[in-house]
Write a protein that holds these residues in place. Structure first.
Motif, PDB file in Angstrom:
ATOM      1  N   TYR A   4      50.186  31.319  53.005  1.00 31.24           N
ATOM      2  CA  TYR A   4      49.716  30.294  51.905  1.00 31.24           C
ATOM      3  C   TYR A   4      50.919  30.427  50.939  1.00 31.24           C
ATOM      4  O   TYR A   4      51.788  30.971  50.996  1.00 31.24           O
ATOM      5  CB  TYR A   4      48.497  30.413  50.501  1.00 31.24           C
ATOM      6  CG  TYR A   4      47.362  30.708  51.345  1.00 31.24           C
ATOM      7  CD1 TYR A   4      46.318  29.226  51.771  1.00 31.24           C
ATOM      8  CD2 TYR A   4      47.113  31.600  51.508  1.00 31.24           C
ATOM      9  CE1 TYR A   4      44.821  29.398  52.203  1.00 31.24           C
ATOM     10  CE2 TYR A   4      45.076  31.680  52.243  1.00 31.24           C
ATOM     11  CZ  TYR A   4      44.185  30.842  52.616  1.00 31.24           C
ATOM     12  OH  TYR A   4      43.368  30.803  53.360  1.00 31.24           O
ATOM     13  N   ASP A  19      41.887  38.799  56.064  1.00 33.65           N
ATOM     14  CA  ASP A  19      39.558  38.780  55.974  1.00 33.65           C
ATOM     15  C   ASP A  19      39.542  39.755  57.190  1.00 33.65           C
ATOM     16  O   ASP A  19      40.132  39.600  58.913  1.00 33.65           O
ATOM     17  CB  ASP A  19      39.382  36.960  57.140  1.00 33.65           C
ATOM     18  CG  ASP A  19      39.607  36.509  55.925  1.00 33.65           C
ATOM     19  OD1 ASP A  19      39.419  36.612  54.047  1.00 33.65           O
ATOM     20  OD2 ASP A  19      40.044  34.590  56.289  1.00 33.65           O
ATOM     21  N   ASP A  67      38.627  27.478  46.172  1.00 41.08           N
ATOM     22  CA  ASP A  67      38.313  27.423  47.556  1.00 41.08           C
ATOM     23  C   ASP A  67      37.799  26.127  48.326  1.00 41.08           C
ATOM     24  O   ASP A  67      38.182  26.642  49.756  1.00 41.08           O
ATOM     25  CB  ASP A  67      36.766  28.207  46.905  1.00 41.08           C
ATOM     26  CG  ASP A  67      36.062  28.134  48.864  1.00 41.08           C
ATOM     27  OD1 ASP A  67      36.065  29.281  49.415  1.00 41.08           O
ATOM     28  OD2 ASP A  67      35.090  27.575  48.168  1.00 41.08           O
ATOM     29  N   TRP A  68      37.766  24.994  47.515  1.00 39.59           N
ATOM     30  CA  TRP A  68      37.772  23.516  48.649  1.00 39.59           C
ATOM     31  C   TRP A  68      39.328  23.671  49.082  1.00 39.59           C
ATOM     32  O   TRP A  68      39.050  23.367  50.124  1.00 39.59           O
ATOM     33  CB  TRP A  68      37.536  22.836  47.242  1.00 39.59           C
ATOM     34  CG  TRP A  68      37.390  21.816  48.153  1.00 39.59           C
ATOM     35  CD1 TRP A  68      38.860  20.564  47.749  1.00 39.59           C
ATOM     36  CD2 TRP A  68      36.301  20.748  48.929  1.00 39.59           C
ATOM     37  NE1 TRP A  68      37.962  19.269  48.775  1.00 39.59           N
ATOM     38  CE2 TRP A  68      36.899  19.785  49.325  1.00 39.59           C
ATOM     39  CE3 TRP A  68      34.990  21.470  49.492  1.00 39.59           C
ATOM     40  CZ2 TRP A  68      36.247  18.983  49.871  1.00 39.59           C
ATOM     41  CZ3 TRP A  68      34.411  20.752  50.071  1.00 39.59           C
ATOM     42  CH2 TRP A  68      34.643  19.459  50.050  1.00 39.59           C
ATOM     43  N   LYS A  69      40.356  23.973  48.587  1.00 38.52           N
ATOM     44  CA  LYS A  69      41.534  23.420  48.956  1.00 38.52           C
ATOM     45  C   LYS A  69      41.851  24.636  49.915  1.00 38.52           C
ATOM     46  O   LYS A  69      42.400  24.014  50.775  1.00 38.52           O
ATOM     47  CB  LYS A  69      42.896  23.546  48.408  1.00 38.52           C
ATOM     48  CG  LYS A  69      42.723  23.038  46.458  1.00 38.52           C
ATOM     49  CD  LYS A  69      44.297  23.010  45.913  1.00 38.52           C
ATOM     50  CE  LYS A  69      44.220  21.761  44.837  1.00 38.52           C
ATOM     51  NZ  LYS A  69      45.294  22.283  43.603  1.00 38.52           N
ATOM     52  N   ARG A  70      41.639  25.860  50.346  1.00 29.34           N
ATOM     53  CA  ARG A  70      41.849  26.373  51.233  1.00 29.34           C
ATOM     54  C   ARG A  70      41.224  26.374  52.388  1.00 29.34           C
ATOM     55  O   ARG A  70      41.357  26.483  53.125  1.00 29.34           O
ATOM     56  CB  ARG A  70      41.150  27.814  50.916  1.00 29.34           C
ATOM     57  CG  ARG A  70      42.340  29.008  49.943  1.00 29.34           C
ATOM     58  CD  ARG A  70      41.899  30.686  49.982  1.00 29.34           C
ATOM     59  NE  ARG A  70      40.694  30.887  48.793  1.00 29.34           N
ATOM     60  CZ  ARG A  70      40.451  30.891  48.171  1.00 29.34           C
ATOM     61  NH1 ARG A  70      41.102  30.678  47.088  1.00 29.34           N
ATOM     62  NH2 ARG A  70      39.896  30.820  47.417  1.00 29.34           N
ATOM     63  N   ARG A  71      39.893  25.540  52.344  1.00 26.28           N
ATOM     64  CA  ARG A  71      39.293  25.022  53.836  1.00 26.28           C
ATOM     65  C   ARG A  71      40.104  24.129  54.075  1.00 26.28           C
ATOM     66  O   ARG A  71      40.213  23.839  55.770  1.00 26.28           O
ATOM     67  CB  ARG A  71      37.953  24.383  53.005  1.00 26.28           C
ATOM     68  CG  ARG A  71      36.807  25.290  52.509  1.00 26.28           C
ATOM     69  CD  ARG A  71      35.348  24.174  51.671  1.00 26.28           C
ATOM     70  NE  ARG A  71      34.502  25.590  51.518  1.00 26.28           N
ATOM     71  CZ  ARG A  71      33.325  24.882  51.306  1.00 26.28           C
ATOM     72  NH1 ARG A  71      33.093  23.864  51.008  1.00 26.28           N
ATOM     73  NH2 ARG A  71      33.344  25.495  49.952  1.00 26.28           N
ATOM     74  N   GLY A  72      40.844  23.407  53.799  1.00 25.33           N
ATOM     75  CA  GLY A  72      41.762  22.740  54.995  1.00 25.33           C
ATOM     76  C   GLY A  72      42.664  23.255  54.962  1.00 25.33           C
ATOM     77  O   GLY A  72      43.814  22.035  56.193  1.00 25.33           O
ATOM     78  N   TYR A  73      43.303  24.571  55.018  1.00 24.46           N
ATOM     79  CA  TYR A  73      44.555  25.251  55.408  1.00 24.46           C
ATOM     80  C   TYR A  73      44.247  25.874  57.201  1.00 24.46           C
ATOM     81  O   TYR A  73      43.015  26.284  57.366  1.00 24.46           O
ATOM     82  CB  TYR A  73      44.736  26.252  54.341  1.00 24.46           C
ATOM     83  CG  TYR A  73      45.483  26.222  53.423  1.00 24.46           C
ATOM     84  CD1 TYR A  73      46.919  26.364  53.310  1.00 24.46           C
ATOM     85  CD2 TYR A  73      45.019  25.078  52.689  1.00 24.46           C
ATOM     86  CE1 TYR A  73      47.799  25.459  52.398  1.00 24.46           C
ATOM     87  CE2 TYR A  73      46.132  24.287  51.260  1.00 24.46           C
ATOM     88  CZ  TYR A  73      47.378  24.994  51.191  1.00 24.46           C
ATOM     89  OH  TYR A  73      47.457  24.482  50.121  1.00 24.46           O
ATOM     90  N   TYR A  74      45.681  26.133  57.892  1.00 26.71           N
ATOM     91  CA  TYR A  74      44.860  26.826  58.928  1.00 26.71           C
ATOM     92  C   TYR A  74      45.173  28.712  58.826  1.00 26.71           C
ATOM     93  O   TYR A  74      46.206  29.103  57.510  1.00 26.71           O
ATOM     94  CB  TYR A  74      46.591  26.587  59.198  1.00 26.71           C
ATOM     95  CG  TYR A  74      46.889  27.538  60.719  1.00 26.71           C
ATOM     96  CD1 TYR A  74      45.719  27.701  61.710  1.00 26.71           C
ATOM     97  CD2 TYR A  74      47.759  28.254  60.824  1.00 26.71           C
ATOM     98  CE1 TYR A  74      45.855  28.228  62.845  1.00 26.71           C
ATOM     99  CE2 TYR A  74      48.187  29.162  62.253  1.00 26.71           C
ATOM    100  CZ  TYR A  74      47.223  29.214  63.261  1.00 26.71           C
ATOM    101  OH  TYR A  74      47.020  29.595  64.405  1.00 26.71           O
ATOM    102  N   LEU A  75      43.967  29.082  59.424  1.00 27.61           N
ATOM    103  CA  LEU A  75      43.648  30.374  58.797  1.00 27.61           C
ATOM    104  C   LEU A  75      44.248  31.250  59.173  1.00 27.61           C
ATOM    105  O   LEU A  75      44.327  32.739  59.432  1.00 27.61           O
ATOM    106  CB  LEU A  75      42.286  30.478  58.890  1.00 27.61           C
ATOM    107  CG  LEU A  75      41.546  29.707  57.861  1.00 27.61           C
ATOM    108  CD1 LEU A  75      39.985  30.272  58.282  1.00 27.61           C
ATOM    109  CD2 LEU A  75      41.908  29.986  55.861  1.00 27.61           C
ATOM    110  N   SER A  96      45.849  34.665  57.371  1.00 28.80           N
ATOM    111  CA  SER A  96      46.682  33.880  56.958  1.00 28.80           C
ATOM    112  C   SER A  96      47.746  33.679  56.011  1.00 28.80           C
ATOM    113  O   SER A  96      48.251  35.043  54.881  1.00 28.80           O
ATOM    114  CB  SER A  96      45.307  32.683  55.738  1.00 28.80           C
ATOM    115  OG  SER A  96      44.400  33.016  56.778  1.00 28.80           O
TER     116      SER A  96
END
Length: 266
Positions: free
Chosen positions: A187, A171, A201-209, A185
């Motif tokens: 994944y 980003d 997008d919903w799943k990405r919110r729970g990942y360490y960035l 990040s």
């Protein structure tokens, strides 16, 4: 809204003058029609209103939209702009630009990597132009000149490798010929990292960035910079992104004018 349109509102009263002259002529015609044949004039107005969405204000709105559309078409440079021709001639990045959408995708291959860059013209629309008090604008321009494209544009990069699981995403903010990295990040699931769906997008919110990029050791930041430079993510690309965003925003604005005008007068 582009700078051309903003300046036009401030410095060119031609459209308002034209609208005023048109309104004056319309009033004169109405008065004459009322004196000669009031019944016929009333019937003509009724038919016109029905043809334009049943609204009495439709005629004026369509006229104003047509004036703005005419101005934009006359001010537009015909053909493809030179900056875009030069960028395409390099043959490095492919441009995916769907009419009516506010996102643009640039993609390329680098060895076994697939690289994708996504940016949006919404950042141009939300960017507020600085306000000047009377007499301040000239003084400001004498002291310093702002870069041609100084507005920031958010960018999202993704890197995947054929036959290799996982994805790397970056980003960043593109401004004044440089990419300012926010975070990098990783994944394990490439689909989660790259798919443009609500579920992903919903799943990405729970990942360490990943850590904030500017908190990394300087030598590590420099190596990441070399990594990006080698893949064509450089100053040339950072200048192209805002220039193309402005070009696309102008195209979408002209298309919007035409579509709205056609809809109202249908």
């Amino acid at each position: 809204m582009s700078a051309i349109r903003a300046l036009r509102q401030l410095a060119l009263p031609s459209s308002r003058a034209l609208a005023s002259r048109t309104a004056t002529r319309a009033v004169a015609r109405s008065v004459l029609a009322a004196r000669v044949a009031p019944a016929l004039a009333s019937r003509a107005f009724s038919v016109s209103a029905r043809r334009l969405g049943e609204g009495a204000s439709d005629v004026a709105l369509v006229q104003r939209l047509a004036e703005e559309l005419k101005y934009e078409n006359e001010a537009a440079v015909p053909g493809e702009p030179e900056f875009l021709k030069a960028f395409k001639a390099q043959g490095t990045w492919a441009i995916e630009d769907a009419a009516g959408m506010d996102e643009v995708t640039l993609s390329r291959k680098f060895g076994n990597e697939d690289i994708r860059l996504i940016f949006s013209i919404a950042d141009i629309q939300s960017e507020q132009e600085p306000e000047f008090e009377e007499g301040e604008e000239a003084a400001e321009s004498e002291e310093s000149e702002a870069p041609l494209h100084s507005f920031p544009i958010r960018c999202s990069f993704s890197f995947t490798k054929a036959g290799t699981p996982g994805a790397l995403t970056i980003d960043a903010m593109c401004q004044e010929g440089t990419f300012i990295i926010d975070n990098i990040s990783y994944y394990n699931d490439a689909k989660v990292g790259t798919e443009l769906t609500a579920e992903a997008d919903w799943k990405r919110r729970g990942y360490y960035l990943g850590p904030q990029f500017d908190t990394l050791d300087v030598s590590l930041q420099e190596e990441f910079d070399k990594f990006l430079q080698e893949r064509g993510i450089n100053q040339t690309l950072a200048y192209f992104v805002p220039e193309y965003a402005e070009y696309k925003e102008q195209k979408e604005y002209v298309s919007w004018l035409k579509n709205v005008k056609d809809f109202v007068e249908a």
